[in-house]
Design a protein around this motif. Structure first.
Motif, PDB file in Angstrom:
ATOM      1  N   ALA A 178      -1.243  -8.046   3.810  1.00 51.38           N
ATOM      2  CA  ALA A 178      -1.376  -6.859   2.950  1.00 51.38           C
ATOM      3  C   ALA A 178      -1.023  -5.567   3.669  1.00 51.38           C
ATOM      4  O   ALA A 178      -0.428  -4.668   3.059  1.00 51.38           O
ATOM      5  CB  ALA A 178      -2.807  -6.775   2.402  1.00 51.38           C
ATOM      6  N   ILE A 179      -1.376  -5.453   4.952  1.00 53.69           N
ATOM      7  CA  ILE A 179      -1.227  -4.134   5.588  1.00 53.69           C
ATOM      8  C   ILE A 179      -0.105  -4.074   6.611  1.00 53.69           C
ATOM      9  O   ILE A 179       0.190  -3.005   7.124  1.00 53.69           O
ATOM     10  CB  ILE A 179      -2.553  -3.636   6.201  1.00 53.69           C
TER      11      ILE A 179
ATOM     12  N   LEU B 182      10.303   6.285  -6.760  1.00 52.35           N
ATOM     13  CA  LEU B 182      10.050   4.894  -6.371  1.00 52.35           C
ATOM     14  C   LEU B 182       9.164   4.798  -5.117  1.00 52.35           C
ATOM     15  O   LEU B 182       8.202   4.025  -5.118  1.00 52.35           O
ATOM     16  CB  LEU B 182      11.396   4.206  -6.152  1.00 52.35           C
ATOM     17  N   PRO B 183       9.449   5.555  -4.052  1.00 48.73           N
ATOM     18  CA  PRO B 183       8.540   5.508  -2.896  1.00 48.73           C
ATOM     19  C   PRO B 183       7.093   5.827  -3.272  1.00 48.73           C
ATOM     20  O   PRO B 183       6.164   5.228  -2.730  1.00 48.73           O
ATOM     21  CB  PRO B 183       9.095   6.573  -1.945  1.00 48.73           C
ATOM     22  N   HIS B 184       6.905   6.759  -4.203  1.00 53.56           N
ATOM     23  CA  HIS B 184       5.533   7.040  -4.633  1.00 53.56           C
ATOM     24  C   HIS B 184       4.906   5.811  -5.288  1.00 53.56           C
ATOM     25  O   HIS B 184       3.779   5.436  -4.967  1.00 53.56           O
ATOM     26  CB  HIS B 184       5.504   8.229  -5.602  1.00 53.56           C
ATOM     27  N   LEU B 185       5.625   5.167  -6.182  1.00 52.83           N
ATOM     28  CA  LEU B 185       5.030   4.009  -6.866  1.00 52.83           C
ATOM     29  C   LEU B 185       4.829   2.830  -5.901  1.00 52.83           C
ATOM     30  O   LEU B 185       3.853   2.087  -6.030  1.00 52.83           O
ATOM     31  CB  LEU B 185       5.883   3.587  -8.064  1.00 52.83           C
ATOM     32  N   LEU B 186       5.716   2.672  -4.932  1.00 55.64           N
ATOM     33  CA  LEU B 186       5.514   1.599  -3.947  1.00 55.64           C
ATOM     34  C   LEU B 186       4.299   1.892  -3.070  1.00 55.64           C
ATOM     35  O   LEU B 186       3.553   0.986  -2.713  1.00 55.64           O
ATOM     36  CB  LEU B 186       6.777   1.401  -3.095  1.00 55.64           C
ATOM     37  N   ALA B 187       4.112   3.149  -2.738  1.00 58.64           N
ATOM     38  CA  ALA B 187       2.927   3.527  -1.947  1.00 58.64           C
ATOM     39  C   ALA B 187       1.645   3.258  -2.738  1.00 58.64           C
ATOM     40  O   ALA B 187       0.663   2.733  -2.196  1.00 58.64           O
ATOM     41  CB  ALA B 187       3.002   4.998  -1.543  1.00 58.64           C
ATOM     42  N   GLU B 188       1.658   3.589  -4.024  1.00 57.94           N
ATOM     43  CA  GLU B 188       0.469   3.328  -4.866  1.00 57.94           C
ATOM     44  C   GLU B 188       0.214   1.819  -4.944  1.00 57.94           C
ATOM     45  O   GLU B 188      -0.930   1.357  -4.906  1.00 57.94           O
ATOM     46  CB  GLU B 188       0.675   3.853  -6.301  1.00 57.94           C
ATOM     47  N   THR B 189       1.292   1.059  -5.053  1.00 57.37           N
ATOM     48  CA  THR B 189       1.172  -0.398  -5.165  1.00 57.37           C
ATOM     49  C   THR B 189       0.616  -1.006  -3.879  1.00 57.37           C
ATOM     50  O   THR B 189      -0.265  -1.869  -3.918  1.00 57.37           O
ATOM     51  CB  THR B 189       2.562  -1.003  -5.465  1.00 57.37           C
ATOM     52  N   LEU B 190       1.120  -0.536  -2.761  1.00 55.36           N
ATOM     53  CA  LEU B 190       0.659  -1.043  -1.469  1.00 55.36           C
ATOM     54  C   LEU B 190      -0.823  -0.732  -1.259  1.00 55.36           C
ATOM     55  O   LEU B 190      -1.602  -1.603  -0.834  1.00 55.36           O
ATOM     56  CB  LEU B 190       1.509  -0.413  -0.364  1.00 55.36           C
ATOM     57  N   ALA B 191      -1.225   0.492  -1.578  1.00 57.20           N
ATOM     58  CA  ALA B 191      -2.632   0.873  -1.415  1.00 57.20           C
ATOM     59  C   ALA B 191      -3.513   0.029  -2.333  1.00 57.20           C
ATOM     60  O   ALA B 191      -4.562  -0.482  -1.914  1.00 57.20           O
ATOM     61  CB  ALA B 191      -2.816   2.360  -1.707  1.00 57.20           C
ATOM     62  N   THR B 192      -3.077  -0.149  -3.581  1.00 57.12           N
ATOM     63  CA  THR B 192      -3.864  -0.920  -4.551  1.00 57.12           C
ATOM     64  C   THR B 192      -4.012  -2.375  -4.100  1.00 57.12           C
ATOM     65  O   THR B 192      -5.091  -2.959  -4.189  1.00 57.12           O
ATOM     66  CB  THR B 192      -3.176  -0.876  -5.936  1.00 57.12           C
ATOM     67  N   THR B 193      -2.923  -2.965  -3.619  1.00 57.11           N
ATOM     68  CA  THR B 193      -2.951  -4.364  -3.189  1.00 57.11           C
ATOM     69  C   THR B 193      -3.900  -4.560  -2.009  1.00 57.11           C
ATOM     70  O   THR B 193      -4.711  -5.487  -1.990  1.00 57.11           O
ATOM     71  CB  THR B 193      -1.533  -4.822  -2.778  1.00 57.11           C
ATOM     72  N   ALA B 194      -3.821  -3.668  -1.031  1.00 59.94           N
ATOM     73  CA  ALA B 194      -4.639  -3.815   0.176  1.00 59.94           C
ATOM     74  C   ALA B 194      -6.121  -3.606  -0.111  1.00 59.94           C
ATOM     75  O   ALA B 194      -6.980  -4.205   0.544  1.00 59.94           O
ATOM     76  CB  ALA B 194      -4.173  -2.845   1.256  1.00 59.94           C
ATOM     77  N   ALA B 195      -6.414  -2.758  -1.103  1.00 55.21           N
ATOM     78  CA  ALA B 195      -7.813  -2.411  -1.378  1.00 55.21           C
ATOM     79  C   ALA B 195      -8.639  -3.632  -1.769  1.00 55.21           C
ATOM     80  O   ALA B 195      -9.859  -3.639  -1.608  1.00 55.21           O
ATOM     81  CB  ALA B 195      -7.893  -1.348  -2.475  1.00 55.21           C
ATOM     82  N   LEU B 203      -7.963  -3.197   9.592  1.00 56.66           N
ATOM     83  CA  LEU B 203      -6.825  -3.524  10.465  1.00 56.66           C
ATOM     84  C   LEU B 203      -5.641  -2.598  10.268  1.00 56.66           C
ATOM     85  O   LEU B 203      -4.673  -2.644  11.025  1.00 56.66           O
ATOM     86  CB  LEU B 203      -6.365  -4.963  10.205  1.00 56.66           C
ATOM     87  N   ALA B 204      -5.683  -1.778   9.245  1.00 53.48           N
ATOM     88  CA  ALA B 204      -4.515  -0.972   8.891  1.00 53.48           C
ATOM     89  C   ALA B 204      -4.096  -0.081  10.049  1.00 53.48           C
ATOM     90  O   ALA B 204      -4.916   0.584  10.666  1.00 53.48           O
ATOM     91  CB  ALA B 204      -4.822  -0.136   7.665  1.00 53.48           C
ATOM     92  N   ALA B 205      -2.790  -0.089  10.322  1.00 55.33           N
ATOM     93  CA  ALA B 205      -2.243   0.744  11.392  1.00 55.33           C
ATOM     94  C   ALA B 205      -1.010   1.468  10.857  1.00 55.33           C
ATOM     95  O   ALA B 205      -0.912   1.743   9.659  1.00 55.33           O
ATOM     96  CB  ALA B 205      -1.942  -0.109  12.609  1.00 55.33           C
ATOM     97  N   GLY B 206      -0.071   1.760  11.733  1.00 52.90           N
ATOM     98  CA  GLY B 206       1.073   2.613  11.411  1.00 52.90           C
ATOM     99  C   GLY B 206       1.828   2.268  10.141  1.00 52.90           C
ATOM    100  O   GLY B 206       2.088   3.141   9.315  1.00 52.90           O
ATOM    101  N   SER B 207       2.203   0.997   9.979  1.00 58.16           N
ATOM    102  CA  SER B 207       3.070   0.676   8.836  1.00 58.16           C
ATOM    103  C   SER B 207       2.334   0.884   7.519  1.00 58.16           C
ATOM    104  O   SER B 207       2.936   1.287   6.523  1.00 58.16           O
ATOM    105  CB  SER B 207       3.626  -0.747   8.948  1.00 58.16           C
ATOM    106  N   PHE B 208       1.029   0.641   7.499  1.00 63.35           N
ATOM    107  CA  PHE B 208       0.265   0.869   6.276  1.00 63.35           C
ATOM    108  C   PHE B 208       0.045   2.367   6.044  1.00 63.35           C
ATOM    109  O   PHE B 208       0.189   2.854   4.924  1.00 63.35           O
ATOM    110  CB  PHE B 208      -1.085   0.147   6.353  1.00 63.35           C
TER     111      PHE B 208
END
Lengths: 314, 314
Positions: A178-179, B182-195, B203-208
């Motif tokens: 995920a991250i 699109l980058p905004h929606l991908l960022a929202e998607t990534l945050a939602t998935t990880a949550a 564990l979240a680091a640089g790439s997240f």
């Protein structure tokens, strides 16, 4: 201690552990990496057998810092030459490594590790002693792990400036998908999509640069970590595709992206406020210590100063 | 010149244009924003009619710096009070704005603009004079645009330290979907998935962090820009879903993500090497100048120092 593989992570580890006062020697396959390390004053060799014999003779902690595809070959050498040394790794997946270690009969002395750090660069020259500072370093607390090896690796991580997150290997891999692995694939997707649109690169600013930064990572490294974690990564991709499909359908039907945007913002806000309580009271080796650490890690807690080991003094 | 809306972009523009020696006054709806601007020594008011009357009297360039949902209301005021002033905007979509401007009968004096810059923060206090430095500032070269208004806005963008990318409104919107919405929606998607994954935030680091940075942007702003560009953004989402679905299927079938990773890395490498030739010879107002600038912009070229205007001296 003995570092096998002197790329970005292994090379940084050699520097950081040396700076912390440890006696460190290492192996690297390429002459260039070894020459770079030696020029910088470190003890490095391209002779794997010699390095592993030295580790066996001094009972050194061996850190495997080679990419996942090279790991099985390396485990074979370790099993042949230094099977009794305490053993850890810094690979970005943990279940696949655990399986490979088990296959080579090295499980008893092994504690899997994963420092959650890196840059887009690779090789000895890219390393730095501060790479691990204030980064999470996962240590596996699977059922088999030995308390003394665990304590050894914990001390190494703390010496390098990291904090330790105890986790079961399978739970690490779900979180890493995920991250870490998912962000890489989203970055690749974003870069690929934009490349087909005239004007896109010309207009690209902060959100595109940030969103594609990790797409600059060498493809082999990205493939190695993603492909070694195919199960959890596949599930994470399913989740992402479902979220994006729903967002696209809502945008087409109602003209709204409210649902996705609000959940993403709420998640990021929670992440920004996330703090890591410290694990203070568990003694390594006491009854149920692995389960206790795994539960604490799952709840977000971390180790910032060395835990006591059962039966040791002070 | 007259800035309508003193949030992050409008407030930064007031600071940057003032620093460049321009005489700037502005309007903001909230008392807090106006008080902030006045405390910092700027000429700001909450009285929209008074501000627009002053713009009309001085034939000032009006810059609309309000969010998309507030734009139609603002255009109505401009049409009533200052219809002959040169007019531009800084909104992140261009076709929808062009349509709204046309609906209010203000097309003749309008040149759409979009500085490609920002931060995750908003409001007067978040602004800074250097926000536009070395950032792309899109100026629309649609069929209707007047050469003198175009030259005015070009000078403003250059004064603020930006370089100008000439583009047709529809081509801007396709590119903005790919590199901003699109980058905004991908960022929202990534945050939602990880949550939803235990251990993920720990564990979240640089790439997240990088991959979710823009998910910290206020949801209303993200919605406003995404929803106003629903057509191009929907197509971009289709592309992304197709790429990710293919990657997931290949990962499940062959255990490989090579195709996506290699195309993403190649695209990001092209972006890193992308350079922007300078547009030097076009005279604004000469036969075919709009088509010539649009073609140059599409090929990646930009304006870094003011182009000559047909018939003007020096």
């Amino acid at each position: 201690m003995c570092v096998v593989g002197l790329g970005l992570i292994g090379g940084s580890l050699m520097r950081a552990a040396t700076a912390a006062g440890r006696d460190v020697f290492g192996y690297n396959r390429s002459v260039d990496g070894v020459r770079g390390a030696r020029d910088d004053g470190f003890d490095a060799s391209t002779d794997l057998t010699e390095v592993l014999e030295r580790a066996a003779a001094t009972h050194a902690l061996i850190v495997l810092a080679v990419p996942m595809p090279a790991l099985p070959g390396m485990l074979q050498h370790v099993a042949a030459t230094a099977p009794d040394c305490p053993l850890t790794d810094v690979t970005s997946v943990k279940v696949a490594v655990l399986q490979a270690v088990r296959d080579h009969g090295l499980l008893d002395r092994f504690v899997g590790g994963h420092p959650m750090t890196g840059t887009a660069h690779s090789g000895w020259a890219a390393g730095e002693a501060t790479l691990f500072a204030d980064a999470p370093w996962v240590l596996s607390v699977d059922d088999h792990v030995d308390e003394h090896v665990w304590a050894d690796v914990m001390h190494l991580a703390l010496d390098c400036g990291s904090f330790v997150v105890p986790a079961r290997s399978d739970q690490h891999d779900d979180a890493a998908a995920a991250i870490s692995h998912l962000p890489h694939l989203l970055a690749e997707t974003l870069a690929t999509t934009a490349a087909d649109v005239p004007l896109a690169f010309s207009l690209a600013a902060g959100s595109f640069r940030d969103g594609t930064r990790v797409a600059a990572t060498a493809p082999d490294l990205v493939r190695a970590m993603c492909e070694a974690n195919a199960g959890p990564l596949g599930s994470a991709l399913d989740d992402v595709i479902a979220l994006l499909t729903r967002a696209r359908d809502r945008l087409a039907a109602d003209g709204s992206v409210a649902e996705l945007v609000e959940s993403g913002h709420a998640a990021r806000t929670r992440y920004d406020r996330f703090d890591r309580p410290q694990i203070l009271t568990t003694s390594i080796g006491e009854e149920g210590w692995r389960e206790s650490l795994a539960a604490a890690g799952r709840a977000g807690a971390v180790i910032r100063s060395a835990l006591r080991v059962r039966g040791s003094r002070g």
